[in-house]
Design a protein around this motif. Sequence first.
Motif, PDB file in Angstrom:
ATOM      1  N   GLY A  10       0.819  -1.215   0.000  1.00  0.00           N
ATOM      2  CA  GLY A  10       0.000   0.000   0.000  1.00  0.00           C
ATOM      3  C   GLY A  10       0.844   1.252   0.000  1.00  0.00           C
ATOM      4  N   ARG A  11       1.898   1.242   0.812  1.00  0.00           N
ATOM      5  CA  ARG A  11       2.799   2.397   0.873  1.00  0.00           C
ATOM      6  C   ARG A  11       3.493   2.581  -0.464  1.00  0.00           C
ATOM      7  NH1 ARG A  11       4.957   4.480   5.764  1.00  0.00           N
ATOM      8  NH2 ARG A  11       3.120   3.501   6.631  1.00  0.00           N
ATOM      9  N   SER A  14       1.046   3.878  -3.159  1.00  0.00           N
ATOM     10  CA  SER A  14       0.639   5.270  -2.944  1.00  0.00           C
ATOM     11  C   SER A  14       1.714   6.248  -3.409  1.00  0.00           C
ATOM     12  CB  SER A  14       0.304   5.516  -1.474  1.00  0.00           C
ATOM     13  OG  SER A  14       1.477   5.494  -0.687  1.00  0.00           O
ATOM     14  N   ASN A  15       2.917   5.751  -3.672  1.00  0.00           N
ATOM     15  CA  ASN A  15       4.018   6.608  -4.106  1.00  0.00           C
ATOM     16  C   ASN A  15       4.265   6.591  -5.604  1.00  0.00           C
ATOM     17  OD1 ASN A  15       5.537   7.902  -1.762  1.00  0.00           O
ATOM     18  ND2 ASN A  15       5.209   5.829  -1.012  1.00  0.00           N
ATOM     19  N   THR A  17       2.549   6.293  -9.756  1.00  0.00           N
ATOM     20  CA  THR A  17       1.378   6.407 -10.617  1.00  0.00           C
ATOM     21  C   THR A  17       1.703   5.667 -11.902  1.00  0.00           C
ATOM     22  OG1 THR A  17       0.966   8.603  -9.723  1.00  0.00           O
ATOM     23  CG2 THR A  17      -0.200   8.019 -11.730  1.00  0.00           C
ATOM     24  N   GLU A  71       8.441   2.325   5.467  1.00  0.00           N
ATOM     25  CA  GLU A  71       8.700   3.365   4.456  1.00  0.00           C
ATOM     26  C   GLU A  71       9.976   3.062   3.678  1.00  0.00           C
ATOM     27  OE1 GLU A  71       7.742   6.599   2.199  1.00  0.00           O
ATOM     28  OE2 GLU A  71       6.504   5.732   3.780  1.00  0.00           O
TER      29      GLU A  71
END
Length: 147
Positions: A10-11, A14-15, A17, A71
């Motif tokens: 998910g992390r 989300s970073n 595209t 992260e």
Amino acid sequence: MATPFETIYGRFLSNITDYKLARLDEVTLEENLLLWLNQAIGFYPNPPKNLRDIDKKMKSFNEELNETEIEALAKFMIMSYMNTHLMREDYLSQSLNSKDYRIYSPANQLKALRELKESIKQEANTLVSRNSYDVRTIAELFRKQRK
């Protein structure tokens, strides 16, 4: 408590595209994400926890990872993902003549991708470094040495 791979996925997602990833079927996407996660684990220098201690059935790490570790793994996954794109770009630049390559994929784009990858690598290494100098970890180390 274990940390599910989905948390790191998910992390990571989300970073970035990339609409091509959205078009992949669930199985193919999961295979790619796992591949990038395995590469990310390999990029992580001296992890404070055993990142190879995983539960394949539950698709999770057996240890609970903190936010910084999550992260950092996500950043290292981005590096792995970008390596895939950079190799494609390198191959494209070699297979097309220079005029065609300038039309379809400017050399500046390749340079920008490489610089972005290097920037992400620096961010990930900074996170790893910060995590290794966590005050609580250092305090724990001193307590263990006193005993």
